[in-house]
Design a protein around this motif. Sequence first.
Motif, PDB file in Angstrom:
ATOM      1  N   GLY A 115     -15.924  15.656 -49.313  1.00  0.00           N
ATOM      2  CA  GLY A 115     -16.591  15.517 -48.028  1.00  0.00           C
ATOM      3  C   GLY A 115     -18.087  15.316 -48.153  1.00  0.00           C
ATOM      4  O   GLY A 115     -18.733  15.896 -49.022  1.00  0.00           O
ATOM      5  N   ARG A 116     -18.644  14.495 -47.287  1.00  0.00           N
ATOM      6  CA  ARG A 116     -20.088  14.302 -47.203  1.00  0.00           C
ATOM      7  C   ARG A 116     -20.562  14.783 -45.840  1.00  0.00           C
ATOM      8  O   ARG A 116     -19.895  14.558 -44.836  1.00  0.00           O
ATOM      9  CB  ARG A 116     -20.441  12.821 -47.382  1.00  0.00           C
ATOM     10  CG  ARG A 116     -20.170  12.292 -48.786  1.00  0.00           C
ATOM     11  CD  ARG A 116     -20.677  10.872 -48.919  1.00  0.00           C
ATOM     12  NE  ARG A 116     -20.014   9.967 -47.994  1.00  0.00           N
ATOM     13  CZ  ARG A 116     -20.310   8.680 -47.879  1.00  0.00           C
ATOM     14  NH1 ARG A 116     -21.272   8.156 -48.609  1.00  0.00           N
ATOM     15  NH2 ARG A 116     -19.650   7.922 -47.007  1.00  0.00           N
ATOM     16  N   PRO A 117     -21.708  15.452 -45.778  1.00  0.00           N
ATOM     17  CA  PRO A 117     -22.186  15.973 -44.495  1.00  0.00           C
ATOM     18  C   PRO A 117     -22.383  14.856 -43.476  1.00  0.00           C
ATOM     19  O   PRO A 117     -22.876  13.782 -43.802  1.00  0.00           O
ATOM     20  CB  PRO A 117     -23.513  16.634 -44.856  1.00  0.00           C
ATOM     21  CG  PRO A 117     -23.421  16.914 -46.323  1.00  0.00           C
ATOM     22  CD  PRO A 117     -22.601  15.808 -46.896  1.00  0.00           C
ATOM     23  N   THR A 135     -18.634  19.015 -42.589  1.00  0.00           N
ATOM     24  CA  THR A 135     -17.942  18.350 -43.696  1.00  0.00           C
ATOM     25  C   THR A 135     -16.451  18.593 -43.550  1.00  0.00           C
ATOM     26  O   THR A 135     -16.014  19.660 -43.123  1.00  0.00           O
ATOM     27  CB  THR A 135     -18.391  18.871 -45.076  1.00  0.00           C
ATOM     28  OG1 THR A 135     -18.218  20.297 -45.112  1.00  0.00           O
ATOM     29  CG2 THR A 135     -19.837  18.535 -45.348  1.00  0.00           C
ATOM     30  N   THR A 137     -13.469  18.677 -46.139  1.00  0.00           N
ATOM     31  CA  THR A 137     -13.299  18.736 -47.589  1.00  0.00           C
ATOM     32  C   THR A 137     -11.831  18.948 -47.954  1.00  0.00           C
ATOM     33  O   THR A 137     -11.187  19.844 -47.402  1.00  0.00           O
ATOM     34  CB  THR A 137     -14.133  19.888 -48.180  1.00  0.00           C
ATOM     35  OG1 THR A 137     -15.494  19.728 -47.784  1.00  0.00           O
ATOM     36  CG2 THR A 137     -14.038  19.903 -49.700  1.00  0.00           C
TER      37      THR A 137
END
Length: 262
Positions: A115-117, A135, A137
């Motif tokens: 996950g990326r913010p 995020t 994830t």
Amino acid sequence: MMIHPVDAAGTARAPPVERPLPRAVPMSFTKSISPVELGHLTGQLARFEALFETVPLAVAMFDEALRLTRANTRYFELVHLEPGQAAARSIYDAFPNALADLTEPIDAAIAGTPGRPLRIALTQKSGGQRIVEATFTPIPEEYGVRGVLFVASDVSEREALREELARSVAQLESIFAVIPDSVRVFDTEGNVIHSNTQARQDHDSQPATLAALWQLDRPKTLDGTTLFMHEHPTARALKGETVHGATLAVRTVGDGRVESAL
């Protein structure tokens, strides 16, 4: 008529006794848990639950079927759902007040992409908006479960401050641009990092350093003494000196003029 087997001497032998086959005995491979181990696991679970609830983040866990299995109070407050409403809810329906389509980041997490913010705007019951940094994830299979973990922090105040600072910077930029005097900002290495409109009109080419500006300006004192670059008021200021009201004659586009360097 029954026929009994006989031996070599002609003596009848008793028929063989039929014995039932042995029954299969089920085997258990479950390891019994001692009261000490059970108490230890119970304590660990209690600590996890306390951490899960008190962490200053909205947290929600979705299983392999993408159904909500666990969430803390901050999550329910964030999405305006009661625990009963959210139980076993699909991850695609778990953010009903989001003002953006979250399908893409959810699908990426399902596919195993870290996950990326991302910033998400959510409506509030009051009618306003709340901005969170979130995020999605993937939960690795080695932890014994599969699914997706959602974590979000409220950045509404930080975002409001950023917007306020951006407005202030824009206002200062407009003031800086229309100042009728030439203004240049230098970094500690003598590089020009900002020039206002008037400064950009002083020369046909735009100096990128103090050395380049010195060559274009050819500064002199009012009595006609040419200054070396290290004597330039800006060079002196970069060395830590305080310079007040140094008036110099410099060369600009067209006729020379006099300017003040503070």
